[in-house]
Motif scaffolding. Structure first.
Motif: not given
Lengths: 267, 198
Positions: A126-137
């Motif tokens: 989640p340290r990588y998945a959620l920030p990346i998803l947040g920016m893309v989203l």
């Protein structure tokens, strides 16, 4: 260079700037002080909650909880897309189309980045998945929202032009082509402008954050370039799916224009 | 040629009539009575119940674009989707004689659409439809913005179309025009086809 920790005292000092804005509103009778106070409180509460949730998720490193957080983010973003439309598709399409397209685009792009470029251990960390998803989203949401807004507005405004082509025997794809082209241009313009201006006019938030946290600027720049590529991909994919989906919904199998499937948003 | 059986759409009670080969049938009735709805339903631009056949072939037996290229609706307010006039025609070079017959300036192909008057738009929209060789034309007040000489050229053009075997359904508020161009008029009142007068 080390990371400079900030405390609540420093935050309180910075909040004086917002208080000054409130005073300005009172003095100039802008009547914004209530909105400003609510927005400030929402921002503080939302960010503290997100901080606590992220801390818990980072400790768990669970695919299930990470996935649940990701779905919740997509659902909130879908609500934002629907709320930004002046004209909405009727029924479940209003919420479902934008949300569905965003879910597919942001998920594909995030998994692509996690499994081929970043390679964290485990890949769903989640340290990588959620920030990346947040920016893309966040950016895909803007693209999808602009694309749908442009498509529905132009389709209603250019009804005569679309139906003139249909009446002459053109297919719905042909008749809608000028409208879909315009909608996709609207959707992609923010990311194109953003890429063109990055570094000259603005320093992106993620890169600035990494630099403030002590990262090497060149390394931070590489991360930022990767993020811009991912955002461009997510926006393009999400907007294309949403615009084509809406154009499909605004016509039927007999190649008719179906503006009866649009409704005005409540005031 | 064109057979309409029990055609029903919201705002229009079931309508049945036939247009013979080479015939021009006019449609009259008060504003809002359903004349445009009728033409749009025949062109399959709005969902409708009932059957419409052309030379014995039901429209659902062919694709909608194919149907509309044979049975073409020309609306009262024409639509334009490109910048210049000629961009709306597949082959602008070959429409010269028709442009001339309708008293339009030959150089208008290069004009931006915004330069056209309403009457010019009406005549160009008619030209645009006719040069695709339809079998039936559905005309919704095609001369409403035209002066007498231009109206006459449109009437003559449609007469020639009928002489070559085409069928026409022509909505017109002008009683004298209906008598000039057609031997048969359908009257629609309140969404109902009330009488068929010779």
């Amino acid at each position: 260079m080390s990371y400079i920790e900030i405390g609540f005292g420093e935050l309180a000092l910075a909040s004086v700037l917002v208080v000054l804005n409130g005073l300005l509103s009172v003095v100039l009778r802008l009547r914004l002080e209530q909105q400003l106070a609510i927005a400030t409180l929402r921002m503080i509460v939302q960010l503290i909650l997100v901080g606590l949730v992220l801390k818990a998720l980072f400790a768990l490193v669970s695919p299930l909880w990470t996935g649940a957080a990701a779905v919740a983010m997509v659902l909130f973003a879908g609500r934002e897309i629907s709320a930004r439309q002046d004209r909405r598709l009727t029924g479940i399409w209003s919420y479902g189309l934008g949300t569905g397209c965003m879910l597919i685009a942001a998920t594909l792009i995030t998994i692509f980045a996690l499994t081929t470029q970043l390679n964290p251990e485990p890949w769903y960390h989640p340290r990588y998945a959620l920030p990346i998803l947040g920016m893309v989203l966040g950016n895909t949401m803007t693209g999808v929202s602009l694309g749908l807004h442009s498509l529905t507005t132009v389709a209603a405004r250019e009804r005569n032009a679309i139906e003139a082509q249909l009446a002459l025997g053109e297919t719905r794809t042909e008749a809608f082509r000028p409208v879909t082209q315009l909608a996709l241009k609207s959707a992609l313009m923010p990311i194109i402008n953003s890429m063109a201006a990055t570094g000259l006019v603005s320093l992106p938030g993620m890169m600035t954050g990494q630099i403030l946290a002590g990262a090497d600027p060149v390394s931070a720049v590489k991360y930022q370039i990767l993020i811009m590529f991912l955002i461009a991909g997510g926006t393009g994919l999400g907007a294309l799916a949403a615009v084509m989906g809406a154009a499909y919904r605004l016509t039927d199998g007999r190649h008719r224009l179906r503006l009866d499937r649009l409704t005005m948003a409540p005031e | 040629m064109l057979q309409v059986d029990g055609l029903t759409v919201i705002g229009l009670t079931p309508v049945s009539f036939e247009v013979e080969k080479g015939e021009c049938v006019t449609v009259a009735g008060p504003s809002g009575s359903g004349k445009t709805l009728l033409l749009r339903a025949i062109a399959d631009l709005d969902p409708a119940a009932g059957t419409v056949t052309l030379d014995g072939t039901e429209r659902n037996g062919m694709t909608a674009p194919c149907w509309r290229s044979l049975v073409t609706y020309v609306p009262a307010v024409s639509g334009w989707w490109r910048a210049t006039v000629s961009q709306h025609f597949a082959d602008w070079e070959n429409v010269g004689p028709m442009i001339e017959a309708l008293r339009l300036p030959p150089e208008c192909g290069a004009w931006p659409v915004s330069r056209l008057s309403t009457g010019e738009q009406q005549r160009l929209a008619l030209t645009r439809s006719m040069c695709r060789s339809p079998r039936v034309l559905l005309l919704d007040e095609p001369t409403s913005a035209l002066d007498a000489p231009d109206t006459e050229t449109v009437e003559r053009t449609i007469e020639e179309f009928c002489s070559s075997g085409g069928g026409v359904i022509w909505v017109s508020h002008d009683a004298e025009q209906r008598q000039r161009v057609s031997g048969r008029t359908l009257i629609i009142v309140g969404g109902t086809l009330r009488e068929q007068s010779a």
